[in-house]
Design a protein around this motif. Sequence first.
Motif, PDB file in Angstrom:
ATOM      1  N   GLY A   1       0.793  -1.229   0.000  1.00  0.00           N
ATOM      2  CA  GLY A   1       0.000   0.000   0.000  1.00  0.00           C
ATOM      3  C   GLY A   1       0.819   1.270   0.000  1.00  0.00           C
ATOM      4  N   PHE A   2       2.077   1.200  -0.459  1.00  0.00           N
ATOM      5  CA  PHE A   2       2.936   2.379  -0.482  1.00  0.00           C
ATOM      6  C   PHE A   2       2.333   3.470  -1.365  1.00  0.00           C
ATOM      7  CE2 PHE A   2       6.200   4.776  -2.788  1.00  0.00           C
ATOM      8  CZ  PHE A   2       6.818   5.427  -1.729  1.00  0.00           C
ATOM      9  N   VAL A   3       2.326   4.715  -0.859  1.00  0.00           N
ATOM     10  CA  VAL A   3       1.840   5.869  -1.603  1.00  0.00           C
ATOM     11  C   VAL A   3       2.903   6.958  -1.583  1.00  0.00           C
ATOM     12  CG1 VAL A   3       0.131   7.717  -1.674  1.00  0.00           C
ATOM     13  CG2 VAL A   3      -0.588   5.394  -1.128  1.00  0.00           C
ATOM     14  N   TRP A   4       3.285   7.417  -2.769  1.00  0.00           N
ATOM     15  CA  TRP A   4       4.269   8.502  -2.872  1.00  0.00           C
ATOM     16  C   TRP A   4       3.576   9.825  -2.600  1.00  0.00           C
ATOM     17  CZ3 TRP A   4       5.027  12.885  -5.888  1.00  0.00           C
ATOM     18  CH2 TRP A   4       6.318  13.422  -5.875  1.00  0.00           C
ATOM     19  N   GLU A   5       4.113  10.628  -1.670  1.00  0.00           N
ATOM     20  CA  GLU A   5       3.515  11.910  -1.326  1.00  0.00           C
ATOM     21  C   GLU A   5       4.562  13.009  -1.411  1.00  0.00           C
ATOM     22  OE1 GLU A   5       1.870  11.480   2.518  1.00  0.00           O
ATOM     23  OE2 GLU A   5       0.150  10.263   1.851  1.00  0.00           O
ATOM     24  N   ARG A   6       4.090  14.179  -1.809  1.00  0.00           N
ATOM     25  CA  ARG A   6       5.001  15.317  -1.960  1.00  0.00           C
ATOM     26  C   ARG A   6       5.132  16.106  -0.666  1.00  0.00           C
ATOM     27  NH1 ARG A   6       4.872  19.780  -6.787  1.00  0.00           N
ATOM     28  NH2 ARG A   6       6.693  20.952  -6.102  1.00  0.00           N
ATOM     29  N   GLU A   7       6.348  16.538  -0.374  1.00  0.00           N
ATOM     30  CA  GLU A   7       6.594  17.366   0.800  1.00  0.00           C
ATOM     31  C   GLU A   7       6.493  18.840   0.412  1.00  0.00           C
ATOM     32  OE1 GLU A   7      10.372  16.218   2.235  1.00  0.00           O
ATOM     33  OE2 GLU A   7       9.705  14.297   3.015  1.00  0.00           O
ATOM     34  N   PRO A   8       6.307  19.727   1.375  1.00  0.00           N
ATOM     35  CA  PRO A   8       6.231  21.171   1.094  1.00  0.00           C
ATOM     36  C   PRO A   8       7.519  21.661   0.428  1.00  0.00           C
ATOM     37  CG  PRO A   8       5.507  20.702   3.327  1.00  0.00           C
ATOM     38  CD  PRO A   8       6.111  19.443   2.790  1.00  0.00           C
TER      39      PRO A   8
END
Length: 301
Positions: A54-61
Amino acid sequence: MTNFSGSPCSVCKELLNDKEKLGIVICPDCGAPYHRGCYNKDEGCVYSALHKNGFVWEREPPEKIAKTESTGEMPMETVEDGFFGELRETLDRMGWYEKMKNLKPEERFIYGVSEKEIAHFQGGASAMRFIRYRQIEAGRKININVIAGLLSPFYMFYSRMRVMGIIIYLITFLFGLPYTIAMFYDLTGTSLPFSTEALAEVAGILGIFNFGLKIVIAIFYDYFYLRWMARKIKLIRCRFFYDGDLYGEEIDKEISAEEKDEYYRILTDAGKPGFGICALDTIAVTIAVTLAAYILMFSFL
């Protein structure tokens, strides 16, 4: 509105630019961004081993991106924004974004196949291409693809549409038959049974038809490709999820993570375009058509 400018590629870590010549590819499983060349070279997402968890790539600020550049850590972005990128406003205007923003790629369907399946089958796909496909499904079948028209039938071979490529090749060959006949009589040293003026006139007429064929292909290629791709995906899907043929009954069983990985791997192998496939198909068809044409011509001598 979000975009990938300033975010590093998941492979080479170089900053992405939305105006790049080859474009940006988004992993259909986790939303990680790549240069198209990096994605194709690595043959998939670098996080593929984590997808089943269930890995999800998310963007940091942005401020954290600047801090992590020196450490090589990956900046993050949400899945829906990562998948649609800066086309989000376009989707809003079409009324699609609100319907799809909470759905995963495997839950968004076009002609009965999911965006995730399409992305694997094509070896990667941009959000713009999915918008084009949704427009086709909605009834707008005209989507200009100039390259497909100019390079047909070789573009069909490149896209693995072998049957359609062979048909277009044969039609194109017939349209160029006057030139083939002239070359044949010149090589054999025999005189033409008709005037060169008549041959030139026929060649001109067939040349117009050939040009018209290329225009038709350029206009409707994406529609033909989407329908062909959807059927191919469904046929492959039958091996894993259905009993019998394309219209069989669904099997009531759990599919393991390993079987799903195998399914998507087979999709990638079955549909990923390539210049090698194009070259082999072109050589094979050219040899077959040339031999058949000369055997037929020699039979009339």
